[in-house]
Scaffold this motif. Sequence first.
Motif, short mmCIF file in Angstrom:
data_model
loop_
_atom_site.label_atom_id
_atom_site.label_comp_id
_atom_site.label_asym_id
_atom_site.label_seq_id
_atom_site.Cartn_x
_atom_site.Cartn_y
_atom_site.Cartn_z
N LYS A 131 -7.23 1.51 -7.49
CA LYS A 131 -7.36 2.58 -6.50
C LYS A 131 -8.70 2.51 -5.77
O LYS A 131 -8.75 2.64 -4.54
CB LYS A 131 -7.20 3.94 -7.17
N ARG B 188 -8.63 -0.07 -3.17
CA ARG B 188 -7.86 0.35 -1.99
C ARG B 188 -8.67 1.30 -1.12
O ARG B 188 -8.69 1.19 0.11
CB ARG B 188 -6.54 1.02 -2.42
N HIS C 203 -11.19 -0.59 0.90
CA HIS C 203 -10.60 -1.32 2.02
C HIS C 203 -10.20 -0.35 3.15
O HIS C 203 -10.44 -0.64 4.33
CB HIS C 203 -9.37 -2.09 1.57
N SER D 27 -0.07 -0.83 3.82
CA SER D 27 0.85 -1.07 2.71
C SER D 27 1.11 -2.56 2.53
O SER D 27 1.09 -3.09 1.41
CB SER D 27 2.16 -0.32 2.96
N LEU E 93 -2.25 -4.34 1.32
CA LEU E 93 -2.66 -3.98 -0.04
C LEU E 93 -1.60 -4.31 -1.09
O LEU E 93 -1.89 -4.30 -2.28
CB LEU E 93 -2.98 -2.48 -0.10
N VAL F 100 -0.11 4.42 -0.33
CA VAL F 100 -1.14 4.49 0.71
C VAL F 100 -1.27 5.91 1.23
O VAL F 100 -2.38 6.40 1.47
CB VAL F 100 -0.81 3.52 1.86
N ASP G 246 -3.29 7.84 -1.16
CA ASP G 246 -4.70 7.44 -1.04
C ASP G 246 -5.36 8.14 0.15
O ASP G 246 -6.48 8.66 0.05
CB ASP G 246 -4.81 5.93 -0.86
#
Length: 249
Positions: free
Chosen positions: A3, A6, A9, A26, A29, A36, A39
């Motif tokens: 996580k 992600r 990024h 999506s 990653l 996503v 997140d």
Amino acid sequence: MLKHERFHHILDRLRLDGQVQLIPLSQFLGVSEDTVRRDIEELARQGLLTRIRGGAVVPSPIPNAYQAREQHDAAAKQDIARKAASLIHDGQMVILDGGTTVGWLARQLPAVRQLRVATNSLPAATALLDQPGVEVRMAGGRVHAPYRVNLGVEAVDFFRQLRADWCFLGAYGLHPLAGLTVADADEAAVKRAMVRASSHVVALITPEKLGTAESHVVCEAGALHTLVTAGSVPEPVLAEYRKLGVRIL
């Protein structure tokens, strides 16, 4: 991918591109769109981005308190106000919102005759009291002290009953996809009523707000007739609004 990787990024792409989209994220990653989306929701709760349909954009950098906003980038706001004032002519009906850049406009209105101004802004109304040839109409409602404006049902109804030539709006952010946005739902509702009451809608936006967004939408960017800004904004940034039919001053 973990996580925190992600998150790193997503924020990197946001800094580079100014926006991110669910499907490309999506795919890159290697996780589902729902992952996503979660997140992005978590990063939005932390104030690190603003969610929009299908992705996210950079959040507005503007402070909330009125006095802090009034002095923030004051030179650019005064330049924008001078440009906007040139649009106003004798005998017109004008709506001014409670934005601090619009407050500078209230102080710099040209010497016109029989100008009618409707506003929910206490500072704007006060600035216009001694202006000759200007009739001021003040919206009712609940006084929102941090923004120095009247909000609520009474304010919305007040603007619904008007028909104005010009509406001058400030905002926390303007983005080609997210539109004109603010941080407060009640403020957004009043501004939407202003937009519906006006033949021409003008956004007064300092350069740092372009390409950013907040959580409550006032209108789509393409609903604007004119964008007034200041400084040397890169042409590719302005081109995104011109594509939507928005005139740039």
